[in-house]
Design a protein around this motif. Structure first.
Motif, PDB file in Angstrom:
ATOM      1  N   GLN A  72       0.680  -1.135   0.070  1.00  0.00           N
ATOM      2  CA  GLN A  72       0.063  -0.324  -0.135  1.00  0.00           C
ATOM      3  C   GLN A  72       0.885   1.252   0.151  1.00  0.00           C
ATOM      4  O   GLN A  72       2.405   1.680   0.387  1.00  0.00           O
ATOM      5  CB  GLN A  72      -0.914   0.269   1.280  1.00  0.00           C
ATOM      6  CG  GLN A  72      -0.383   0.063   2.715  1.00  0.00           C
ATOM      7  CD  GLN A  72      -1.175   0.207   3.501  1.00  0.00           C
ATOM      8  OE1 GLN A  72      -2.350   0.072   3.574  1.00  0.00           O
ATOM      9  NE2 GLN A  72      -0.614  -0.018   4.625  1.00  0.00           N
ATOM     10  N   LEU A  73       0.715   2.518  -0.476  1.00  0.00           N
ATOM     11  CA  LEU A  73       0.910   3.892  -0.727  1.00  0.00           C
ATOM     12  C   LEU A  73       1.183   4.283   1.286  1.00  0.00           C
ATOM     13  O   LEU A  73       0.702   3.811   2.297  1.00  0.00           O
ATOM     14  CB  LEU A  73      -0.002   4.635  -0.789  1.00  0.00           C
ATOM     15  CG  LEU A  73      -0.022   4.484  -2.595  1.00  0.00           C
ATOM     16  CD1 LEU A  73      -1.215   5.481  -3.017  1.00  0.00           C
ATOM     17  CD2 LEU A  73       0.997   4.661  -3.385  1.00  0.00           C
ATOM     18  N   PRO A 102       3.300  11.828  -4.488  1.00  0.00           N
ATOM     19  CA  PRO A 102       4.862  11.151  -5.062  1.00  0.00           C
ATOM     20  C   PRO A 102       5.736  10.820  -3.879  1.00  0.00           C
ATOM     21  O   PRO A 102       6.378   9.922  -4.231  1.00  0.00           O
ATOM     22  CB  PRO A 102       5.341  12.072  -6.016  1.00  0.00           C
ATOM     23  CG  PRO A 102       4.148  13.277  -6.291  1.00  0.00           C
ATOM     24  CD  PRO A 102       3.439  13.537  -5.317  1.00  0.00           C
ATOM     25  N   VAL A 103       5.584  11.319  -2.878  1.00  0.00           N
ATOM     26  CA  VAL A 103       5.865  11.239  -1.283  1.00  0.00           C
ATOM     27  C   VAL A 103       5.819   9.544  -1.091  1.00  0.00           C
ATOM     28  O   VAL A 103       6.766   8.781  -0.491  1.00  0.00           O
ATOM     29  CB  VAL A 103       6.362  12.203  -0.080  1.00  0.00           C
ATOM     30  CG1 VAL A 103       6.381  11.851   1.653  1.00  0.00           C
ATOM     31  CG2 VAL A 103       6.610  13.350  -1.383  1.00  0.00           C
ATOM     32  N   PHE A 109       8.272   2.518  -2.540  1.00  0.00           N
ATOM     33  CA  PHE A 109       9.272   1.889  -3.540  1.00  0.00           C
ATOM     34  C   PHE A 109      10.662   1.420  -2.531  1.00  0.00           C
ATOM     35  O   PHE A 109      11.200   0.056  -2.011  1.00  0.00           O
ATOM     36  CB  PHE A 109       9.467   2.697  -4.746  1.00  0.00           C
ATOM     37  CG  PHE A 109      10.846   2.379  -4.915  1.00  0.00           C
ATOM     38  CD1 PHE A 109      10.704   1.089  -5.348  1.00  0.00           C
ATOM     39  CD2 PHE A 109      12.163   2.982  -4.733  1.00  0.00           C
ATOM     40  CE1 PHE A 109      11.393   0.330  -6.185  1.00  0.00           C
ATOM     41  CE2 PHE A 109      13.294   1.968  -5.956  1.00  0.00           C
ATOM     42  CZ  PHE A 109      12.797   1.252  -6.542  1.00  0.00           C
ATOM     43  N   LEU A 110      10.966   2.440  -1.279  1.00  0.00           N
ATOM     44  CA  LEU A 110      12.063   2.593  -0.766  1.00  0.00           C
ATOM     45  C   LEU A 110      11.863   1.176   0.523  1.00  0.00           C
ATOM     46  O   LEU A 110      12.436   0.748   0.512  1.00  0.00           O
ATOM     47  CB  LEU A 110      12.580   3.647  -0.072  1.00  0.00           C
ATOM     48  CG  LEU A 110      12.663   4.580  -0.546  1.00  0.00           C
ATOM     49  CD1 LEU A 110      13.178   6.518   0.034  1.00  0.00           C
ATOM     50  CD2 LEU A 110      13.724   4.597  -1.643  1.00  0.00           C
ATOM     51  N   ASN A 111      10.533   1.530   0.949  1.00  0.00           N
ATOM     52  CA  ASN A 111      10.025  -0.170   2.314  1.00  0.00           C
ATOM     53  C   ASN A 111       9.932  -0.809   1.441  1.00  0.00           C
ATOM     54  O   ASN A 111      10.823  -2.032   2.186  1.00  0.00           O
ATOM     55  CB  ASN A 111       8.455   0.479   2.445  1.00  0.00           C
ATOM     56  CG  ASN A 111       7.985  -0.609   3.594  1.00  0.00           C
ATOM     57  OD1 ASN A 111       9.327  -0.426   4.980  1.00  0.00           O
ATOM     58  ND2 ASN A 111       6.980  -0.880   4.100  1.00  0.00           N
ATOM     59  N   THR A 112       9.945  -1.008   0.516  1.00  0.00           N
ATOM     60  CA  THR A 112      10.412  -2.586  -0.051  1.00  0.00           C
ATOM     61  C   THR A 112      11.548  -2.890  -0.493  1.00  0.00           C
ATOM     62  O   THR A 112      11.553  -3.736  -0.692  1.00  0.00           O
ATOM     63  CB  THR A 112       8.796  -2.320  -1.937  1.00  0.00           C
ATOM     64  OG1 THR A 112       7.463  -1.837  -1.575  1.00  0.00           O
ATOM     65  CG2 THR A 112       9.704  -3.373  -2.482  1.00  0.00           C
ATOM     66  N   LEU A 113      12.331  -2.128  -1.304  1.00  0.00           N
ATOM     67  CA  LEU A 113      13.341  -2.511  -1.157  1.00  0.00           C
ATOM     68  C   LEU A 113      13.815  -2.677   0.104  1.00  0.00           C
ATOM     69  O   LEU A 113      15.458  -3.948   0.240  1.00  0.00           O
ATOM     70  CB  LEU A 113      14.519  -1.489  -1.411  1.00  0.00           C
ATOM     71  CG  LEU A 113      14.089  -0.474  -3.162  1.00  0.00           C
ATOM     72  CD1 LEU A 113      15.227   0.367  -3.318  1.00  0.00           C
ATOM     73  CD2 LEU A 113      14.706  -2.092  -4.375  1.00  0.00           C
ATOM     74  N   LEU A 114      14.016  -1.725   1.177  1.00  0.00           N
ATOM     75  CA  LEU A 114      14.495  -2.604   2.932  1.00  0.00           C
ATOM     76  C   LEU A 114      14.046  -4.116   3.173  1.00  0.00           C
ATOM     77  O   LEU A 114      14.787  -4.937   2.992  1.00  0.00           O
ATOM     78  CB  LEU A 114      13.829  -1.453   3.696  1.00  0.00           C
ATOM     79  CG  LEU A 114      14.209  -1.772   5.091  1.00  0.00           C
ATOM     80  CD1 LEU A 114      16.231  -1.578   5.122  1.00  0.00           C
ATOM     81  CD2 LEU A 114      13.539  -1.235   6.318  1.00  0.00           C
TER      82      LEU A 114
END
Length: 139
Positions: A72-73, A102-103, A109-114
């Motif tokens: 989710q966003l 956008p934030v 996206f950064l959380n998914t990478l983490l």
């Protein structure tokens, strides 16, 4: 409207608090835009407008719900930054969503990478557990 360093740090703390909600604190609803709108409004000295903008973002993001295992966003960070920009520019919810969406997408996206990076460590942890279980026990 100008922002002081203390206000910027406090807004950053609100954004960080929204990341802890649902992860470490359980589901306390700190990340909801109406709550972050109130907190950012309190920090910037305009609680009423912060609540109005936060409520507008809340209504907009009610439809952006994760279903099943989809990501989710990050509405906490998006709402916090969106309300802050809207209050600092003297505009309304249209500016908040322009900056907040956008934030929210970028932070998710950064959380998914983490979370993906954590999965890389799992093989190492599994091996360490297996090694620990194969050690002789001392009685």
């Amino acid at each position: 409207m100008d922002i002081t360093l203390i206000q910027a740090l406090l807004i950053g703390c609100v954004a960080a608090l929204t990341n802890l909600d649902g992860n470490f604190f359980g589901e306390m609803k700190f990340r909801e835009p109406i709550v972050t709108g109130f907190l950012v409004g309190l920090i910037l000295g305009d609680v009423q407008k912060g609540l109005i903008i936060g409520a507008s973002l809340q209504v907009i993001w009610m439809g952006a719900t994760a279903i099943g295992p989809t990501a989710q966003l990050d509405i906490g960070a998006g709402g916090t930054i969106g309300v802050a920009v809207a209050l600092l520019t003297g505009k309304g919810a249209e500016v908040a969503i322009t900056f907040g969406l956008p934030v929210a997408v970028m932070m998710q996206f950064l959380n998914t990478l983490l979370m993906t990076s954590y999965s890389l460590l799992m093989h190492r942890v599994d091996n360490l557990i297996d090694e620990e279980q194969n050690l002789p026990t001392v009685e």
